[in-house]
Design an enzyme around this catalytic site. Structure first.
Site, PDB file in Angstrom:
ATOM      1  CG  ASP A  46      -1.810   1.221   1.276  1.00  0.00           C
ATOM      2  OD1 ASP A  46      -2.879   1.164   0.633  1.00  0.00           O
ATOM      3  OD2 ASP A  46      -1.446   2.237   1.911  1.00  0.00           O
ATOM      4  CE1 TYR A  51       0.702   7.810   2.423  1.00  0.00           C
ATOM      5  CE2 TYR A  51       1.130   5.526   1.868  1.00  0.00           C
ATOM      6  CZ  TYR A  51       0.322   6.490   2.441  1.00  0.00           C
ATOM      7  OH  TYR A  51      -0.847   6.093   3.063  1.00  0.00           O
ATOM      8  CE  LYS A  76      -3.692   4.631   0.527  1.00  0.00           C
ATOM      9  NZ  LYS A  76      -2.268   4.565   0.864  1.00  0.00           N
ATOM     10  CG  HIS A 109      -4.564   9.661   0.219  1.00  0.00           C
ATOM     11  ND1 HIS A 109      -3.224   9.559  -0.076  1.00  0.00           N
ATOM     12  CD2 HIS A 109      -4.690   9.245   1.499  1.00  0.00           C
ATOM     13  CE1 HIS A 109      -2.577   9.093   0.988  1.00  0.00           C
ATOM     14  NE2 HIS A 109      -3.447   8.898   1.955  1.00  0.00           N
ATOM     15  CB  VAL A 234      11.494   0.509   8.563  1.00  0.00           C
ATOM     16  CG1 VAL A 234      10.639   1.408   7.664  1.00  0.00           C
ATOM     17  CG2 VAL A 234      11.744   1.180   9.901  1.00  0.00           C
ATOM     18  CG  ASN A 242       3.745  -6.535  12.203  1.00  0.00           C
ATOM     19  OD1 ASN A 242       3.746  -6.903  13.376  1.00  0.00           O
ATOM     20  ND2 ASN A 242       4.103  -5.309  11.841  1.00  0.00           N
TER      21      ASN A 242
HETATM   22  P1  NAD Z   1       0.588   1.201  11.946  1.00  0.00           P
HETATM   23  O1  NAD Z   1      -0.617   1.104  12.804  1.00  0.00           O
HETATM   24  O2  NAD Z   1       0.829   0.169  10.912  1.00  0.00           O
HETATM   25  O3  NAD Z   1       1.828   1.311  12.928  1.00  0.00           O
HETATM   26  C1  NAD Z   1       3.140   1.366  12.438  1.00  0.00           C
HETATM   27  C2  NAD Z   1       4.108   1.582  13.592  1.00  0.00           C
HETATM   28  O4  NAD Z   1       3.862   0.630  14.606  1.00  0.00           O
HETATM   29  C3  NAD Z   1       5.552   1.364  13.167  1.00  0.00           C
HETATM   30  O5  NAD Z   1       6.109   2.555  12.685  1.00  0.00           O
HETATM   31  C4  NAD Z   1       6.208   0.893  14.441  1.00  0.00           C
HETATM   32  O6  NAD Z   1       6.546   2.001  15.231  1.00  0.00           O
HETATM   33  C5  NAD Z   1       5.096   0.133  15.121  1.00  0.00           C
HETATM   34  N1  NAD Z   1       5.135  -1.321  14.898  1.00  0.00           N
HETATM   35  C6  NAD Z   1       4.907  -1.986  13.725  1.00  0.00           C
HETATM   36  N2  NAD Z   1       4.984  -3.303  13.922  1.00  0.00           N
HETATM   37  C7  NAD Z   1       5.256  -3.490  15.227  1.00  0.00           C
HETATM   38  C8  NAD Z   1       5.447  -4.636  16.019  1.00  0.00           C
HETATM   39  N3  NAD Z   1       5.360  -5.865  15.512  1.00  0.00           N
HETATM   40  N4  NAD Z   1       5.716  -4.451  17.345  1.00  0.00           N
HETATM   41  C9  NAD Z   1       5.799  -3.235  17.868  1.00  0.00           C
HETATM   42  N5  NAD Z   1       5.619  -2.097  17.175  1.00  0.00           N
HETATM   43  C10 NAD Z   1       5.338  -2.223  15.859  1.00  0.00           C
HETATM   44  O7  NAD Z   1       0.581   2.692  11.347  1.00  0.00           O
HETATM   45  P2  NAD Z   1       0.664   3.426   9.953  1.00  0.00           P
HETATM   46  O8  NAD Z   1       1.969   3.291   9.301  1.00  0.00           O
HETATM   47  O9  NAD Z   1       0.135   4.782  10.239  1.00  0.00           O
HETATM   48  O10 NAD Z   1      -0.430   2.685   9.050  1.00  0.00           O
HETATM   49  C11 NAD Z   1      -0.123   1.580   8.221  1.00  0.00           C
HETATM   50  C12 NAD Z   1      -0.305   1.933   6.776  1.00  0.00           C
HETATM   51  O11 NAD Z   1      -1.611   2.455   6.540  1.00  0.00           O
HETATM   52  C13 NAD Z   1       0.601   3.074   6.285  1.00  0.00           C
HETATM   53  O12 NAD Z   1       1.933   2.662   6.115  1.00  0.00           O
HETATM   54  C14 NAD Z   1      -0.106   3.460   5.019  1.00  0.00           C
HETATM   55  O13 NAD Z   1       0.190   2.525   3.996  1.00  0.00           O
HETATM   56  C15 NAD Z   1      -1.563   3.361   5.446  1.00  0.00           C
HETATM   57  N6  NAD Z   1      -2.119   4.658   5.866  1.00  0.00           N
HETATM   58  C16 NAD Z   1      -3.098   5.218   5.088  1.00  0.00           C
HETATM   59  C17 NAD Z   1      -3.655   6.438   5.433  1.00  0.00           C
HETATM   60  C18 NAD Z   1      -4.729   7.000   4.588  1.00  0.00           C
HETATM   61  O14 NAD Z   1      -5.085   8.179   4.766  1.00  0.00           O
HETATM   62  N7  NAD Z   1      -5.290   6.260   3.671  1.00  0.00           N
HETATM   63  C19 NAD Z   1      -3.221   7.126   6.572  1.00  0.00           C
HETATM   64  C20 NAD Z   1      -2.226   6.539   7.359  1.00  0.00           C
HETATM   65  C21 NAD Z   1      -1.699   5.298   6.998  1.00  0.00           C
END
Ligand code: NAD
Length: 277
Positions: A46, A51, A76, A109, A234, A242
């Protein structure tokens, strides 16, 4: 390596129920990070024009050796490109940066209600879909009122609405509207951005009960609700952790405990007013 199951969208296209999100991954790290995700078993990525990492994502896809039809790529359209013709131009640029002939899912988006352009924008997505350059089209951050208007004024019911969704924002009302229209709910920030959510005692307790991590039980909750989830990390070990969520299940007690966490609080902007250009 566990295989990620797919859901069938309302147009018959299959979409992996768990994907990899790349928001905030810099372009020069995206190739390596996405490559790690593909090696770990993710097949859905995604990204978004805003981005700034469509090129890095495309490089990882090109060098993965994985057949294009085994991958599911979402991008998006950014707010400033809304409008019929500007959407067509923006889509061309996204495809070019990704180095692809088509995407699997193209999303608006944000609705940006103040701009009042999402209906015209969506009509451009319908054209892109008809041309076969997006296998499915949909929206992101649309509130029920935006969806109802879109469905009334266009021909293709969105396949997906990607919204902020995690145990503290369970979005029951939106999910019910999606279900009524056959729209798949995709959860962004499924882990609550890794902030306090993963330390919430209820979640830690459910994780301990299943001998899993808090992130894994939160992702399990999404899957059992029927959501598509796109966690981001990352860190290679977390990327693998995950996606390793297909060999256990939460029981009714766990789901009830999760239900009690819903506070209706957003981490991100309010779609009714968000208009960043
Ligand atoms: P997320 O809920 O996926 O959280 C990511 C964060 O959680 C990481 O940076 C890390 O700090 C932590 N994390 C990840 N895996 C972990 C683990 N196993 N243990 C402990 N901590 C962990 O948050 P996100 O990145 O905001 O959302 C995921 C994806 O959703 C984004 O990368 C993007 O692709 C999408 N997104 C879309 C919109 C939209 O407006 N459509 C907005 C925000 C995000």
């Amino acid at each position: 390596m566990s295989k990620v199951p797919s859901l069938t969208l309302n147009n018959g296209v299959s979409m992996p129920q768990l994907g990899f999100g790349v928001w905030q991954v810099p372009d020069d790290e995206a190739a390596r990070t996405v490559a790690t995700a593909l090696e770990a078993g993710y097949r859905s990525i995604d990204t978004a024009a805003i981005y700034g990492n469509e090129e890095g994502t495309g490089r990882a896809i090109a060098s993965s050796g994985i057949a294009r039809d085994e991958l599911f790529v979402t991008t998006k359209l950014w707010n400033s490109d809304q409008g019929h013709d500007s959407t067509l131009r923006a889509f061309d640029k996204s495809l070019e940066r990704l180095g692809l002939e088509y995407v699997d899912l193209y999303l608006i988006h944000w609705p940006v209600p103040s701009k009042d352009a999402y209906v015209d924008t969506y009509k451009a997505l319908e054209k892109i879909h008809a041309d076969g350059r997006a296998k499915a089209i949909g929206v992101s951050n649309f509130l029920p009122e935006h969806l109802e208007r879109l469905i009334a004024q266009t021909s293709v019911v969105p396949a997906v609405n990607q919204i902020e969704l995690h145990p503290q924002l369970a979005q029951a009302a939106s999910r019910a509207v999606h279900e009524r229209h056959g729209i798949t709910t995709e959860a962004w920030s499924p882990l609550g951005q890794g902030r306090g959510l993963l330390e919430v005692p209820t979640i830690v307790a459910v994780a301990q009960k299943h001998d899993r991590t808090p992130a894994q039980v939160v992702l399990r909750w999404h899957l059992q609700l029927g959501n598509v989830a796109i966690p981001k990390s990352v860190t290679p070990s977390r990327i693998r952790e995950n996606v390793d969520v297909f060999d256990f299940e939460l029981d009714a007690d766990d789901l009830a405990a999760f239900a009690a966490l819903d506070e209706g609080t957003r981490l991100g902007p309010d779609p009714a007013t968000f208009d960043m250009a």
